[in-house]
Design a protein around this motif. Structure first.
Motif, PDB file in Angstrom:
ATOM      1  N   LYS B 252       6.208 -19.726  13.461  1.00 30.64           N
ATOM      2  CA  LYS B 252       6.336 -20.979  14.209  1.00 30.64           C
ATOM      3  C   LYS B 252       6.440 -22.195  13.275  1.00 30.64           C
ATOM      4  O   LYS B 252       7.176 -23.138  13.540  1.00 30.64           O
ATOM      5  N   ASP B 253       5.689 -22.173  12.169  1.00 29.75           N
ATOM      6  CA  ASP B 253       5.678 -23.339  11.277  1.00 29.75           C
ATOM      7  C   ASP B 253       6.614 -23.148  10.087  1.00 29.75           C
ATOM      8  O   ASP B 253       6.350 -23.655   9.001  1.00 29.75           O
ATOM      9  N   ALA B 255       9.211 -24.522   9.177  1.00 29.43           N
ATOM     10  CA  ALA B 255       9.772 -25.735   8.574  1.00 29.43           C
ATOM     11  C   ALA B 255       8.801 -26.398   7.602  1.00 29.43           C
ATOM     12  O   ALA B 255       9.217 -27.084   6.674  1.00 29.43           O
ATOM     13  N   SER B 256       7.503 -26.211   7.808  1.00 28.40           N
ATOM     14  CA  SER B 256       6.546 -26.907   6.947  1.00 28.40           C
ATOM     15  C   SER B 256       5.719 -25.960   6.090  1.00 28.40           C
ATOM     16  O   SER B 256       5.056 -26.398   5.156  1.00 28.40           O
TER      17      SER B 256
END
Lengths: 307, 437
Positions: B252-253, B255-256
C-alpha cells in the motif's frame, strides 16, 4: 556595479557644465576601484563569460568539445523540461501569491493592538531563520502518508489524508505550501514596515470622514503599502522561479518528474556528468528569470510612480 | 604603506586558495620515513563497505608491515560520482580508490586517469565476467571489490510454502502466483519508491531475458541500432512494472516506503516478493535476525521457462589513479594484488558475510552463507547467468529511476516510459563520444 555608481553619483550632483556632466571628476583616484573591480571580474564576469562558452560545448570535466547550440536543442527536447517550466511557473505564482495575501493579513494583525505583539512577530519570523534543508526534512517526516503526524492527526478526526509528497497531483503544491510557511515571515516583516510607515494623520482623517475598518484597509493600507507589495512580489517571484533546495530536500523532483522545476532538472544533468548541458540549462534559467522579472518590476514600479 | 596592505591582502587570498586545495588531499601527502609507505584508500561510506575496507587494511598491513593503509570514505550514489570525477580531474585523488565497474567506470576516462594493471600479480586470476567490466581499450584497470550480485526477486519462502506456490519460471506463472498471494492478504510485490533507485529492478534485472531473445542486443544498443521502445523483449521490463501497478499488487505504501521498510515487510511476511539487488541481503539479515534462511532468490522470470536466467551485477573495482607514483605506486600495486588473492577474499569474508560469489579464482564463500547466496550459486553453477546491460554497454541513462517510478506509480504508461528512456540514454552516448549517435 562600481561604474554605475560612479556615473550616477556624478549625474545627481548636476553642478557641472553640460560637457562636464558626461564625465564628472570623481573625488577618488581610478585605482581606488581596482580591488573591487578585480574581485567582481574574477568572481562574476569571467565565470559568466566562461559559462556562456561552456554551454556551447560537450563538457565531461576531463575535456570539452565545441558543439554549437546542440546543448540547447537537447535541453529543449528534454521531456521533463517543458513540464518543469510549467511547474516552475506554478510554484512561483502560488508561493508568491500566498505570501502576498498571508503576509498582508498577518501584518495587519501584528500592527493592531493585540496581546504579546512583539512575541508573535518573532514567532512569525522564526521559520525564515531555520535552515531550508532542515525544514524540508522535517516536513518530509510530517507529511509521510502513513506514519506522518499530519495524516495521523487527520485520521484522528476521521479524514483520510492524501499522500502529500507521494501523490503526483499534490507533491508540488505541498512543497509550495511549506515554502510559504517558511517564507511568509519575511513578507510579513516587509508589510509591517510598510504599514507602520503610513502616517497616522490619514487614519485620523478617514475616521473623521466616517470610514470603517474595511474602508481603512481598502482605501488606505492597500494603496499606501504598495511599495511593500512590489518588494514582496518581486522577491518571492524571483525566489520561486529559482527555488531548488526545498524541492530537492523534500521530493527530489519526484514522484517521477511530477515536482521537477528548472533548477532541479539542471542539477540532475550536472549530477549525471552532463556539465555542458547543465550549464546551458543555467543560461536558460537566467534568461527566463530575467524575461519574467524585469518587465514585471518595471510595470510595478511605473504604477508606483503614477500613484 | 599602502603597497604593504595590498601585499598582505594578496598573501591572505593566496593562502586561502592554497588551503582550499589541500583539503582534498588529506592523507596522501604524508612522508614515507624509514622506508614506510602510507597509502590513502578511498571507499564509499556504506556500513558494510567500511567494515570490509578496514579489515582489508588491517590484514594487508599485518602481512606487509612497511605499508600502511589509511581508509577514507566518500558518499555513495551520484554525489560520490561527482566527487570521484572532480578529484580525478584536479589530480587530487587518493592513492587507491574503490568505484563502480561497467558504464560508470567508462565515464571516468580510464585511459587518461588510471594505471593499467595487465602485467600485475594475480590479475590473470580474475574472472573474465569481471575483467570485461574494468577493461578499456584492451587494458585491465581494476581488481574486484566484494562479490557478484544478482538483480533478482527476493521472496519469502514461508509465504510461498504456506500457499503451496513454487518458484515461478515464467512471468505468467509469477502473476498467477501473485493473485493467490493477494487473495491471502499479503502484498505480492514490494516496491520502495522512497528510495528511487530500487524502482529499476524490473527493467535492469530483466536483461538476461532480453539477451535470450536477442543475444546481440547489447552491441546493437551501443551502436544505436536497438531501442528499448522498439524491442519487444526489452519493452517487457517496463510493461511488467506497469502491470504490477495496474493489478494492485504493490504494497500500500509503495510510493513512500524505503529499503529498510521493504526488507522488514519481506522478512515479516507482509510482502512476498521484492525485486532488488542481492547485495541487500546483508542489511536484511542485520536488521531482521533469523531471516537468513527464510528469504530465497529467483531470477526475474521471462517468457521462456527453459531459458530461466539470472541477471548478474559485476563487483565494483579498486583502481590506482595516474597521480600515484614511485614507492606509493609499487605499494598500491601490492595492495591490489592482495585484494585479488584468496587471502584478500578471506579477509573480506571475515569482515562481512558475502552476498555473492567472488570474482577471484580459488575463492569460496564458505558453507555458512544465507539462502539467497545459495540460490544464486545454483544459477551460476548451471551457467544460467548473464551480465546486466550496464556492464556490456557503456550506454546508461541517468533518469531511469524516475522513469520507472512514473511507470510503476501509474503516472505514465510502459511504452511512453521506454521511449523517454531511449531519449535519456542518447545524452550519455553523446557525452562518451560513441559513434552512431
Amino acid at each position: 556595479m562600481a561604474t554605475t555608481t560612479v556615473t550616477r553619483s556624478a549625474e545627481t550632483r548636476g553642478d557641472a557644465s553640460p560637457a562636464g556632466r558626461v564625465r564628472a571628476k570623481s573625488p577618488y583616484p581610478t585605482w581606488f576601484y581596482l580591488p573591487a573591480a578585480v574581485i567582481y571580474g574574477v568572481l562574476f564576469i569571467v565565470p559568466t563569460l566562461i559559462a556562456f562558452y561552456f554551454s556551447l560545448t560537450r563538457w565531461s570535466i576531463f575535456d570539452s568539445k565545441f558543439i554549437g547550440f546542440g546543448n540547447y536543442v537537447t535541453f529543449f527536447k528534454e521531456p521533463a523540461l517543458v513540464t518543469s517550466l510549467w511547474h516552475t511557473l506554478v510554484y512561483a505564482v502560488v508561493t508568491s501569491g500566498l505570501k502576498v495575501v498571508l503576509g498582508l493579513l498577518l501584518a495587519m494583525l501584528l500592527t493592531s493592538q493585540i496581546l504579546a505583539r512583539g512575541y508573535l512577530r518573532s514567532v512569525v519570523f522564526f521559520p525564515v531563520l531555520v535552515s531550508t534543508i532542515g525544514v524540508g526534512l522535517t516536513f518530509t517526516v510530517l507529511m509521510n502518508p502513513e506514519k506522518g503526524l499530519i495524516n495521523q492527526s487527520l485520521a484522528a478526526i476521521g479524514i483520510q489524508g492524501p499522500g502529500w509528497l507521494t501523490d503526483p497531483s499534490y507533491a508540488l503544491l505541498s512543497v509550495a505550501l511549506v515554502d510559504v510557511w517558511k517564507g511568509v515571515g519575511l513578507a510579513t516583516l516587509i508589510y509591517i514596515a510598510g504599514i507602520v510607515s503610513i502616517p497616522q494623520e490619514y487614519f485620523e482623517a478617514a475616521r473623521v470622514d466616517g470610514a470603517g475598518a474595511w474602508d481603512n484597509f481598502r482605501h488606505l493600507v492597500l494603496p499606501l503599502a504598495r511599495p511593500a507589495t512590489v518588494t514582496v512580489i518581486t522577491l518571492s517571484l524571483i525566489g520561486g522561479l529559482r527555488s531548488f533546495d526545498l524541492i530537492w530536500a523534500m521530493t527530489r523532483g519526484g514522484p517521477g518528474f511530477t515536482s521537477d522545476v528548472i533548477a532541479s532538472v539542471i542539477y540532475k544533468q550536472y549530477q549525471a556528468g552532463f556539465y555542458g548541458l547543465s550549464t546551458a540549462g543555467n543560461v536558460v534559467l537566467f534568461v527566463v528569470v530575467t524575461a519574467i522579472v524585469l518587465p514585471l518590476s518595471r510595470f510595478l514600479n511605473r504604477k508606483e510612480v503614477e500613484l | 604603506m599602502r603597497k604593504h596592505h595590498i601585499a598582505i591582502a594578496l598573501l591572505a587570498a593566496g593562502s586561502m586558495a592554497l588551503t582550499a586545495c589541500s583539503a582534498g588531499s588529506l592523507g596522501s601527502s604524508d612522508s614515507s620515513g624509514g622506508g614506510k609507505v602510507s597509502l590513502s584508500f578511498l571507499i564509499d561510506n556504506g556500513a558494510e563497505t567500511v567494515k570490509i575496507g578496514n579489515q582489508l587494511a588491517k590484514d594487508f598491513t599485518a602481512k606487509n608491515p612497511n605499508i600502511e593503509i589509511k581508509v577514507e570514505t566518500r558518499p555513495a550514489g551520484t554525489d560520490g560520482d561527482n566527487l570521484i570525477k572532480t578529484r580525478l580531474s584536479t589530480g587530487d585523488m587518493s592513492d587507491v580508490f574503490e568505484y563502480n565497474s561497467g558504464s560508470l567506470f567508462q565515464a571516468i576516462a580510464p585511459e587518461k586517469n588510471l594505471v593499467p594493471l595487465d602485467d600485475g600479480e594475480n590479475i590473470g586470476n580474475l574472472d573474465k565476467n569481471f575483467t570485461t567490466t574494468v577493461t578499456a581499450n584492451n587494458k585491465i584497470y581494476g581488481v574486484p571489490w566484494g562479490g557478484f550480485m544478482g538483480g533478482a526477486i527476493l521472496y519469502n519462502k514461508d509465504v510461498y510454502s504456506k500457499l503451496g506456490l513454487s518458484v515461478p519460471k515464467t512471468w505468467d506463472e509469477f502473476i498467477a502466483g501473485n493473485a493467490k498471494i493477494k487473495a491471502a492478504g499479503v502484498a505480492p510485490v514490494i516496491q520502495s519508491y522512497g528510495d528511487t533507485w530500487t524502482s529499476q529492478l524490473f527493467v535492469l534485472g530483466d536483461f538476461a531475458n532480453v539477451l535470450t531473445a536477442d543475444p546481440q542486443f547489447a552491441d546493437k544498443y551501443t551502436k544505436n541500432q536497438a531501442k528499448y521502445a522498439t524491442t519487444p523483449a526489452a519493452l517487457a521490463g517496463f510493461q511488467h512494472l506497469q502491470q504490477v501497478h495496474d493489478l494492485g499488487y504493490q504494497n500500500k505504501d509503495f510510493a513512500s516506503a524505503k529499503v529498510p521498510d521493504a526488507l522488514r515487510y519481506l522478512a515479516q511476511g507482509k510482502g512476498a516478493n521484492y525485486p532488488i539487488l542481492s547485495a541487500l541481503t546483508s542489511e536484511l539479515i542485520a536488521e531482521n535476525p533469523g531471516s537468513a534462511n527464510k528469504i530465497g532468490l529467483f531470477a526475474i522470470p521471462g517468457a521462456d521457462a527453459s531459458q530461466n536466467k539470472l541477471t548478474v551485477w559485476s563487483p565494483a573495482g579498486v583502481y590506482i589513479p595516474t597521480t600515484t607514483t614511485g614507492a606509493k605506486l609499487d605499494a598500491a600495486k601490492k595492495f591490489l594484488a592482495y585484494i585479488a588473492s584468496t587471502d584478500g577474499c578471506n579477509s573480506q569474508t571475515a569482515a562481512s558475510a558475502p552476498t555473492g560469489p567472488y570474482a577471484v579464482k580459488g575463492c569460496t564463500v564458505g558453507d555458512n552463507v544465507p539462502q539467497v547466496v545459495k540460490d544464486m550459486q545454483t544459477y551460476i553453477d548451471g551457467g544460467n547467468t548473464s551480465l546486466a546491460l550496464e556492464f556490456l554497454s557503456p550506454v546508461k541513462g541517468p533518469a531511469l529511476e524516475q522513469i520507472c517510478v512514473e511507470v510503476g506509480s501509474g503516472i505514465s504508461k510502459a511504452d511512453a516510459g521506454a521511449k523517454q528512456y531511449d531519449e535519456d540514454v542518447k545524452k550519455q552516448a553523446q557525452q562518451l563520444g560513441l559513434s552512431g549517435w
